[in-house]
Motif scaffolding. Structure first.
Motif, mmCIF file in Angstrom:
data_model
loop_
_atom_site.group_PDB
_atom_site.id
_atom_site.type_symbol
_atom_site.label_atom_id
_atom_site.label_comp_id
_atom_site.label_asym_id
_atom_site.label_seq_id
_atom_site.Cartn_x
_atom_site.Cartn_y
_atom_site.Cartn_z
ATOM 1 N N ALA A 47 40.549 45.989 48.131
ATOM 2 C CA ALA A 47 39.657 44.912 47.711
ATOM 3 C C ALA A 47 40.389 43.584 47.622
ATOM 4 N N THR A 48 39.658 42.520 47.959
ATOM 5 C CA THR A 48 40.143 41.157 47.794
ATOM 6 C C THR A 48 39.190 40.421 46.855
ATOM 7 N N VAL A 49 39.716 39.898 45.762
ATOM 8 C CA VAL A 49 38.908 39.124 44.821
ATOM 9 C C VAL A 49 38.816 37.695 45.350
ATOM 10 N N GLU A 50 37.595 37.285 45.724
ATOM 11 C CA GLU A 50 37.390 35.937 46.268
ATOM 12 C C GLU A 50 37.289 34.893 45.153
ATOM 13 N N ASP A 51 36.597 35.245 44.087
ATOM 14 C CA ASP A 51 36.507 34.388 42.904
ATOM 15 C C ASP A 51 36.059 35.268 41.745
ATOM 16 N N ARG A 52 35.755 34.680 40.600
ATOM 17 C CA ARG A 52 35.437 35.454 39.393
ATOM 18 C C ARG A 52 34.138 36.245 39.507
ATOM 19 N N ALA A 53 33.361 36.011 40.571
ATOM 20 C CA ALA A 53 32.080 36.711 40.714
ATOM 21 C C ALA A 53 31.913 37.366 42.084
ATOM 22 N N THR A 54 32.977 37.396 42.894
ATOM 23 C CA THR A 54 32.840 37.873 44.267
ATOM 24 C C THR A 54 34.050 38.702 44.691
ATOM 25 N N ILE A 55 33.769 39.879 45.252
ATOM 26 C CA ILE A 55 34.819 40.777 45.742
ATOM 27 C C ILE A 55 34.472 41.194 47.171
ATOM 28 N N ARG A 56 35.483 41.262 48.023
ATOM 29 C CA ARG A 56 35.337 41.799 49.377
ATOM 30 C C ARG A 56 36.017 43.164 49.407
ATOM 31 N N LEU A 57 35.341 44.178 49.999
ATOM 32 C CA LEU A 57 35.781 45.566 49.837
ATOM 33 C C LEU A 57 35.623 46.385 51.112
ATOM 34 N N ARG A 58 36.619 47.233 51.374
ATOM 35 C CA ARG A 58 36.520 48.284 52.392
ATOM 36 C C ARG A 58 36.884 49.611 51.724
ATOM 37 N N VAL A 59 36.255 50.705 52.201
ATOM 38 C CA VAL A 59 36.421 51.997 51.535
ATOM 39 C C VAL A 59 36.691 53.101 52.558
#
Length: 269
Positions: A186-198
């Motif tokens: 996961a990459t945290v883009e900002d305090r309300a947004t996460i980018r994720l691969r599983v």
């Protein structure tokens, strides 16, 4: 024996749904699951879902991965089943009973409370699950959480750059995880947004994983990376994850029915 099925998906994570609430099915062997899930010779899916009667819930949902193994929980499948039921409902699973309800954004699922103790993941031996002192080829200090099924979460600068197709199976089957593990980057883009691969245990890379989104969001919240209401962007699309003060997780997002059909059970037994 002719068996009807419903093909569904949640953000591209796809399912073959069999309804055994009124008409019982033969016992499901791993070979039958693998044959039905095969995308060339079968119907094709990430998971096979079987609905059964349950005395204490609206229905019971059994979940089988592509490899034939039965698992505890699946958030995207919960939204798909919630869509089929069409009204507020409770769904019993091996990972516990969850609740679904229609929502303007699709289906909202009460996924229950996460667990963090090392025995609940489970791990092979005790360690701090908020910053595990382990690593695999540059992926280090993950967070572990059980949200009905077990997950490990790595926070990285660019989740798209991780070779998850090779590292996923390596980590999934490591002896540290006696029941194997779902692997999230996961990459945290900002305090309300996460980018994720599983990388899903028993299914591999999927376009979306609802429990993975829940586990990753809670891991980010637990370690102070985000607020307690976030949007998780997966390859198949976004899910909204909220972790309430009562410790329960709510996942909200779309589900869809693709088509219906039937097959001869004997062709896949």
């Amino acid at each position: 024996m002719r068996v009807p099925f419903i093909k569904m998906h949640g953000l591209g994570n796809d399912f073959v749904v069999l309804d055994a609430r009124e008409r019982a099915l033969p016992d499901l062997a791993g070979g039958t699951v693998r044959a039905l899930a095969d995308r060339r010779a079968g119907i094709g899916c990430d998971q096979l879902i079987v609905l059964e009667e349950d005395e204490a819930a609206t229905c019971r949902m059994r979940i089988f991965n592509q490899d034939g193994g039965e698992v505890e929980s699946c958030g995207n499948a919960a939204r798909a089943v919630g869509l089929l039921l069409g009204q507020p409902a409770t769904i019993a699973t091996k990972g516990g009973t969850i609740a679904t309800r229609p929502d303007d954004a699709g289906i909202a699922v009460d996924m229950g409370a996460p667990r963090f103790d090392w025995q609940a993941i489970p791990l092979a031996y005790a360690m701090d699950t908020a910053a595990m002192p382990v690593g695999w080829e540059g992926l280090e200090q993950p967070v572990a959480v059980n949200v009905g099924n077990p997950h490990i979460v790595f926070f990285v600068d660019d989740s798209d750059a991780v070779r998850l197709d090779t590292l996923g199976p390596l980590i999934e089957t490591d002896e540290l995880f006696p029941e194997r593990i779902n692997v999230n980057v996961a990459t945290v883009e900002d305090r309300a947004t996460i980018r994720l691969r599983v990388w899903e245990r028993g299914a591999g890379l999927t376009r979306a994983c609802g429990t993975g989104a829940c586990a990753t969001a809670v891991a980010a919240m637990r370690t102070g990376r985000t607020e307690r209401d976030v949007t998780v962007h997966l390859p198949g699309g976004p899910l909204r994850i909220a972790w309430a003060d009562d410790a329960r997780i709510t996942m909200t997002g779309p589900a869809a029915e693709a088509f219906r059909g039937s097959f001869d059970w004997g062709d896949y037994a």
